[in-house]
Every structure is written in C-alpha cells, then in structure tokens.
Design a protein around this motif. Sequence first.
Motif, PDB file in Angstrom:
ATOM      1  N   VAL A  58       0.876  -1.173   0.000  1.00 28.69           N
ATOM      2  CA  VAL A  58       0.000   0.000   0.000  1.00 28.69           C
ATOM      3  C   VAL A  58       0.913   1.223   0.000  1.00 28.69           C
ATOM      4  CG1 VAL A  58      -1.815   1.251   1.235  1.00 28.69           C
ATOM      5  CG2 VAL A  58      -1.705  -1.245   1.348  1.00 28.69           C
ATOM      6  N   CYS A  98      -6.877  -1.796   9.161  1.00 26.35           N
ATOM      7  CA  CYS A  98      -6.172  -1.352   7.950  1.00 26.35           C
ATOM      8  C   CYS A  98      -6.518  -2.254   6.763  1.00 26.35           C
ATOM      9  CB  CYS A  98      -4.660  -1.336   8.177  1.00 26.35           C
ATOM     10  SG  CYS A  98      -4.128  -0.018   9.281  1.00 26.35           S
ATOM     11  N   ASN A  99      -6.714  -3.535   7.024  1.00 29.09           N
ATOM     12  CA  ASN A  99      -7.115  -4.472   5.955  1.00 29.09           C
ATOM     13  C   ASN A  99      -8.437  -4.017   5.343  1.00 29.09           C
ATOM     14  OD1 ASN A  99      -6.691  -6.846   4.432  1.00 29.09           O
ATOM     15  ND2 ASN A  99      -8.026  -8.032   5.783  1.00 29.09           N
ATOM     16  N   GLU A 100      -9.321  -3.490   6.189  1.00 28.51           N
ATOM     17  CA  GLU A 100     -10.629  -2.981   5.697  1.00 28.51           C
ATOM     18  C   GLU A 100     -10.457  -1.643   4.997  1.00 28.51           C
ATOM     19  OE1 GLU A 100     -14.264  -2.968   7.471  1.00 28.51           O
ATOM     20  OE2 GLU A 100     -14.224  -5.166   7.504  1.00 28.51           O
ATOM     21  N   ILE A 101      -9.759  -0.721   5.674  1.00 25.05           N
ATOM     22  CA  ILE A 101      -9.657   0.649   5.156  1.00 25.05           C
ATOM     23  C   ILE A 101      -8.984   0.671   3.790  1.00 25.05           C
ATOM     24  CG2 ILE A 101      -8.428   2.852   5.518  1.00 25.05           C
ATOM     25  CD1 ILE A 101      -8.965   2.497   8.506  1.00 25.05           C
ATOM     26  N   TRP A 102      -7.903  -0.077   3.659  1.00 25.91           N
ATOM     27  CA  TRP A 102      -7.164  -0.075   2.392  1.00 25.91           C
ATOM     28  C   TRP A 102      -7.715  -1.119   1.417  1.00 25.91           C
ATOM     29  CZ3 TRP A 102      -2.164  -0.170   5.800  1.00 25.91           C
ATOM     30  CH2 TRP A 102      -1.903   1.126   6.276  1.00 25.91           C
ATOM     31  N   GLN A 103      -8.699  -1.873   1.868  1.00 24.82           N
ATOM     32  CA  GLN A 103      -9.348  -2.884   1.017  1.00 24.82           C
ATOM     33  C   GLN A 103      -8.343  -3.772   0.311  1.00 24.82           C
ATOM     34  OE1 GLN A 103     -12.761  -1.393  -1.118  1.00 24.82           O
ATOM     35  NE2 GLN A 103     -13.596  -1.484   0.932  1.00 24.82           N
ATOM     36  N   VAL A 104      -7.383  -4.276   1.077  1.00 23.11           N
ATOM     37  CA  VAL A 104      -6.350  -5.114   0.461  1.00 23.11           C
ATOM     38  C   VAL A 104      -6.744  -6.592   0.507  1.00 23.11           C
ATOM     39  CG1 VAL A 104      -4.362  -3.598   0.555  1.00 23.11           C
ATOM     40  CG2 VAL A 104      -5.013  -4.835   2.612  1.00 23.11           C
ATOM     41  N   GLY A 105      -7.791  -6.915   1.239  1.00 20.46           N
ATOM     42  CA  GLY A 105      -8.355  -8.259   1.193  1.00 20.46           C
ATOM     43  C   GLY A 105      -7.428  -9.374   1.647  1.00 20.46           C
ATOM     44  N   SER A 130      -6.167 -12.447   3.785  1.00 20.79           N
ATOM     45  CA  SER A 130      -6.896 -13.499   4.494  1.00 20.79           C
ATOM     46  C   SER A 130      -6.493 -13.500   5.973  1.00 20.79           C
ATOM     47  CB  SER A 130      -6.547 -14.853   3.880  1.00 20.79           C
ATOM     48  OG  SER A 130      -5.179 -15.113   4.118  1.00 20.79           O
TER      49      SER A 130
END
Length: 307
Positions: free
Chosen positions: A78, A111-118, A120
Amino acid sequence: MRVPAKINLQLAVGPVRGDGYHPLVTVFHAVSLFDEVTVRPATEMALAVTGEDAAAVPADRLNLAWRAARALAQAANVRDGAVGIEIRKRIPAAAGLAGGSADAAATLVACNEIWQVGLSQRDLAEIAADIGSDVPFSLVGGTAVGRGRGDELTPALASGEYHWALAFGRTGLSTANVYATCDRLRAARAKAMGQPLAAEPELSTELMTALRSGDPARVGPLLTNDLQPAALSLRPGLRRTLAAGREHGALGSIVSGSGPTCAFLARDAAHASDLAVALTSSGVCRTAARASGPVPGAMVVRNGRPS
Ligand code: ATP
C-alpha cells in the motif's frame, strides 16, 4: 475496533534457546476487558492514546499499533499507507494481559478494511506473528493453544463461560525481566538440586479435559503458570493478592502471563463481582474488575455494535 485482553490458563515455559526465545505451550483465553481502537485514513501517520495507563504507552512508532499499520502497508504494497490511530486503553499496560498485542491486532484488521487489500486471516496472522508472539491470538480470541513462541495456534475445545476477577498491580512488570528472572531462578535451583534446568513444555491434558467439561470447579485447580515464581520474586506482594483471592473462595488463583495482574476464577458472575469488590477493598491491588471469557478477538464495531 474492539479488542480483548488475554489471560493464560496454562503457561509452560521450556529452557531458553540459543536465539534467546523460550519454547512455550500455552492456553490463551480472551476475556471481556477491551481496548477500543479507532483507525482512519490519513495523509501521515498519527497516534493518540487515552485512558488507563496512557502515560505508560508510547504514542509514536514504538507503539505496536503503529508498527502493525506499517507492517501491513509493506506486506500489501500500500503506497503512502498512512492512518490516524486512536487507542482508548482499558487494558492496563505491561500487565501480562497483552494489551499492546491487542491494539496491534485491531489495527491490522482495521487497515485491511480501510485499504481494502483483502488479506486473508492466514496472511494477517503471519504479519501479526512478526509484530509479537501474542498478536496472532489477539486476532482470533476465544480459547486456543499456542505453541512455539505462542504464535502457532490451534483452537481449544472449551465449553461454557468462565467468570473472572482480575486484580491489577500499581505498576507494570517488564516481560523480558520476568523471563530473565525465571531463567536465573531455574539455574540456581538446578545448581542446588543437581536437576536439569527445565523440561520441554507440554500441554496439560487434564486442563484440556476440564475445559471441555465446562465446569469451572474442575478448571480452577489446574491453572498453571511457569512464570509465576519469577513474577512473585520480583513482586513479593503478589503472594498476598493471590492469598486474598483464595480466602474469598476463588476456584483458581494465578498470575496472568508475566504479571503483575492476578486472575481469579469464580463460581459464577455474582461471585466474580464479589471477588473484585473484596480484592479492591482489601488493599492487595490497585483495583480489580470482573470479566468473562471466552470472547472473540479483534472485532469491527459500528455505531457501538459489533459488525
Ligand atoms: P505481553 O504481551 O508480553 O504479555 P504485557 O501485556 O505485559 O505484554 P503490554 O501492555 O502489551 O504488556 O505492553 C508492554 C510494553 O509495550 C509497554 O510497557 C509499552 O511500552 C509497550 N507498548 C507498545 N505499544 C503498546 C500499546 N498499544 N499498548 C500498551 N503498551 C504498548
């Protein structure tokens, strides 16, 4: 984000290895004492800490939550991955409750949600283990067995709800210092008794059976912590704290992790409240609170509700 503290129902510590780490077998248990972590997109990294022990918690890149955001940005490529992090502490710092690890886990999920990096759960757990041995457990919560440094997790088959009183110390204990003291005490005992330093850690099958039964009266006497002698030698006053819990009918009394928090297993919720009041008023701790477990790990909360 809402993220719980942990206690260790078993903490078996093996002999220190060449790399300075101790092989562990531990049974983690997440309890309903939560930090709140709010993470927002930002143009540069910022972090603020309020609440319990805020002054003892770094508000910069040394904070595990900050490190978590940076580690995730790097792992997921990111660019300009900056966030503003607000931590409202309820979990006392340096208390053996993995409060810093909890904040790191919450930040990873946010941060996984905010940056939508998906990423697992497995990806997040890998990044988590690099930040600290307790961070993978803070992601999942519940009751789980940790091996290795505590980061190799398998769920524990536990049933029922357990009610606890937690007695907090006036000041924290450094985890590194507690481990070093544990090594020193073991070396002295080995010399005096001509015994090996420590055995390889093993999971208590008796404890696992008791946890499956869901009966706190069976679980209580089986709580163990290999770091307890070290914590007691650094904080002799904790003996009085543990004794006070026993006098008030706790089914099990134990130092949590590296301490100085003491955890007392109660018969039920009302007994946990009574224990917390008795411990606070007897002056053997700074204060005490009741909590129950197991509870889930780091969880997104919107409008005050888990989502
Ligand atoms: P352990 O996970 O080793 O059992 P602990 O629960 O005893 O740790 P923590 O509350 O996690 O202790 O804090 C240990 C140290 O980490 C603190 O003294 C503080 O300097 C530092 N720290 C970094 N980030 C945080 C955080 N977000 N919250 C609390 N402490 C933090």
